[in-house]
Design a protein around this motif. Structure first.
Motif, PDB file in Angstrom:
ATOM      1  N   VAL A 107      31.173  -7.365  56.010  1.00 13.43           N
ATOM      2  CA  VAL A 107      30.432  -7.727  57.666  1.00 13.43           C
ATOM      3  C   VAL A 107      29.404  -7.089  58.253  1.00 13.43           C
ATOM      4  O   VAL A 107      28.723  -6.537  58.608  1.00 13.43           O
ATOM      5  N   ASN A 110      27.049  -4.180  55.805  1.00 18.42           N
ATOM      6  CA  ASN A 110      25.946  -5.381  55.917  1.00 18.42           C
ATOM      7  C   ASN A 110      25.198  -6.018  56.836  1.00 18.42           C
ATOM      8  O   ASN A 110      23.900  -5.404  56.751  1.00 18.42           O
ATOM      9  N   ALA A 111      25.993  -6.264  57.898  1.00 29.31           N
ATOM     10  CA  ALA A 111      25.247  -6.777  59.415  1.00 29.31           C
ATOM     11  C   ALA A 111      25.175  -5.643  60.108  1.00 29.31           C
ATOM     12  O   ALA A 111      24.464  -5.106  60.445  1.00 29.31           O
ATOM     13  N   THR A 115      21.996  -3.220  62.580  1.00 28.00           N
ATOM     14  CA  THR A 115      21.935  -3.613  63.382  1.00 28.00           C
ATOM     15  C   THR A 115      22.167  -2.271  64.023  1.00 28.00           C
ATOM     16  O   THR A 115      21.373  -2.209  65.384  1.00 28.00           O
ATOM     17  N   ASN A 135      15.502  -2.601  55.850  1.00 30.97           N
ATOM     18  CA  ASN A 135      16.214  -3.078  55.785  1.00 30.97           C
ATOM     19  C   ASN A 135      16.164  -3.051  54.624  1.00 30.97           C
ATOM     20  O   ASN A 135      15.690  -5.049  54.102  1.00 30.97           O
ATOM     21  N   ALA A 137      17.547  -6.072  52.227  1.00 33.72           N
ATOM     22  CA  ALA A 137      18.397  -7.876  51.984  1.00 33.72           C
ATOM     23  C   ALA A 137      19.357  -7.656  51.012  1.00 33.72           C
ATOM     24  O   ALA A 137      19.153  -6.885  49.614  1.00 33.72           O
ATOM     25  N   ALA A 141      19.605 -13.558  50.383  1.00 34.80           N
ATOM     26  CA  ALA A 141      19.037 -13.762  51.598  1.00 34.80           C
ATOM     27  C   ALA A 141      18.687 -15.668  51.238  1.00 34.80           C
ATOM     28  O   ALA A 141      18.807 -16.053  52.639  1.00 34.80           O
ATOM     29  N   THR A 154      25.416 -12.116  54.875  1.00 38.28           N
ATOM     30  CA  THR A 154      25.045 -10.813  55.641  1.00 38.28           C
ATOM     31  C   THR A 154      23.604 -10.870  55.350  1.00 38.28           C
ATOM     32  O   THR A 154      22.968 -10.116  55.954  1.00 38.28           O
ATOM     33  N   LYS A 155      23.315 -11.365  53.512  1.00 35.47           N
ATOM     34  CA  LYS A 155      22.150 -11.127  53.373  1.00 35.47           C
ATOM     35  C   LYS A 155      20.924 -11.904  54.308  1.00 35.47           C
ATOM     36  O   LYS A 155      19.196 -11.622  55.029  1.00 35.47           O
ATOM     37  N   TYR A 157      21.234 -12.538  57.123  1.00 35.98           N
ATOM     38  CA  TYR A 157      21.353 -12.067  58.928  1.00 35.98           C
ATOM     39  C   TYR A 157      20.647 -10.866  58.604  1.00 35.98           C
ATOM     40  O   TYR A 157      19.672 -11.076  59.720  1.00 35.98           O
ATOM     41  N   VAL A 158      20.795 -10.142  57.708  1.00 36.25           N
ATOM     42  CA  VAL A 158      19.529  -8.881  57.756  1.00 36.25           C
ATOM     43  C   VAL A 158      18.272  -9.650  57.469  1.00 36.25           C
ATOM     44  O   VAL A 158      17.054  -8.372  58.423  1.00 36.25           O
ATOM     45  N   PHE A 161      17.568 -11.123  60.758  1.00 40.15           N
ATOM     46  CA  PHE A 161      17.250 -10.149  62.127  1.00 40.15           C
ATOM     47  C   PHE A 161      16.004  -8.646  61.942  1.00 40.15           C
ATOM     48  O   PHE A 161      15.004  -8.708  62.595  1.00 40.15           O
TER      49      PHE A 161
END
Ligand SMILES: NC(=O)c1ccc[n+]([C@@H]2O[C@H](COP(=O)([O-])OP(=O)(O)OC[C@H]3O[C@@H](n4cnc5c(N)ncnc54)[C@H](OP(=O)(O)O)[C@@H]3O)[C@@H](O)[C@H]2O)c1
Length: 254
Positions: A107, A110-111, A115, A135, A137, A141, A154-155, A157-158, A161
């Motif tokens: 986490v 990857n996230a 960020t 980024n 991913a 995702a 996490t992907k 999230y990428v 984001f």
């Protein structure tokens, strides 16, 4: 004039090496970051030799808060025209059976690192009215995945984001792109502990081609490869729970 840099995280192997190589081909001076210092140095020496650019290495563990903060602080004070947030890894297995430190690293890297490093370079890019944040991913995702619940989250999230940031920066001169590779021939699967899954793999250079085409076209995200695009599109129509449950079987069979 201050030297401008491209930064590639996770550039000691796999996709990161291919991104660094393409950026060096384009004449970019590079800062390469990953944990394995010797491998980073080998990559750097090769790029200096073949492309005649400046290449610096930063042996950092971006899953660790002190390293991540120090590297983000350095990038805040550096003129970065391109950031490739590529470092990442996946755990495979039921959550209850995975080690807590591994999922915390997953986490954080990857996230968290994606960020914080984007946050570090953005003020400079916005002030200069140019720059790119790429980024990495994954097609993971697009659906939750049993036995890769943390990785797929996490992907996701990428991806979210990046698209949010892309919209926020519209008209600023700064480009943001989430790249969603499917299975790609790197050490990713061996490192995840299961090199037998998803045997039809594309090459890192193909992912890099897809990335720079999409960046040129100002897209918010891109899926690499026609087959991966078709699968990512098809998962939109499957109920989320069903897609998550069949994911491990799909990965074994394809
Ligand atoms: N290969 C695939 O099928 C695939 C598909 C979709 C998405 N992706 C994504 O593509 C990205 C690159 O992976 P890859 O396929 O090229 O695998 P890889 O060869 O294992 O590369 C991962 C890179 O991340 C670095 N890294 C790992 N942990 C790190 C840490 N704590 N701090 C700093 N760097 C760290 C590794 O270097 P060190 O070990 O030296 O630190 C390595 O350079 C990842 O984000 C991955 O999730 C891969």
């Amino acid at each position: 004039m201050q030297t401008e840099w491209a930064v590639v995280t996770g550039s000691s192997s796999g996709l990161g090496v291919a991104y660094a190589d393409r950026l060096a081909q384009q004449g970019a001076n590079l800062i390469l970051a990953a944990r394995r210092a010797e491998l980073l140095e080998e990559v750097a020496a090769d790029l200096r030799h073949r492309h005649g650019v400046r290449v610096e290495t930063r042996p950092v563990d971006l899953a660790l808060e002190p390293d991540r903060t120090a590297f983000a602080d350095e990038l805040s004070a550096t003129s970065v025209h391109t950031l490739v947030n590529n470092a990442g890894f996946g755990t495979v297995g039921k959550l209850a059976e995975l080690r807590r430190d591994r999922i915390a690293e997953e986490v954080a890297l990857n996230a968290g690192a994606v960020t914080e490093l984007a946050h570090a370079v953005l003020p400079g890019m916005v002030a200069r009215r140019r720059g790119a944040i790429i980024n990495v991913a994954s097609t993971a995702a697009f659906q939750a995945m049993s036995t890769m619940a943390v990785y797929s989250a996490t992907k996701a999230y990428v991806l979210q984001f990046s698209v949010g940031l892309w919209a926020e920066l519209h008209g600023s001169g700064v480009r943001v792109l989430a790249v969603c590779p499917g299975p790609t021939a790197t050490r990713f699967f061996a490192y995840a502990g299961d090199d037998a899954m998803l045997k039809q793999r594309r090459q890192p250079e193909q992912v890099v081609d897809t990335t720079f085409r999409a960046l040129e076209a100002h897209k918010p995200f891109v899926v690499d490869g026609a087959r991966n695009r078709a699968v990512a599109f098809a998962t939109r129509f499957a109920p989320r729970g069903v897609a998550a449950r069949i994911a491990p079987t799909f990965m074994k069979l394809t």
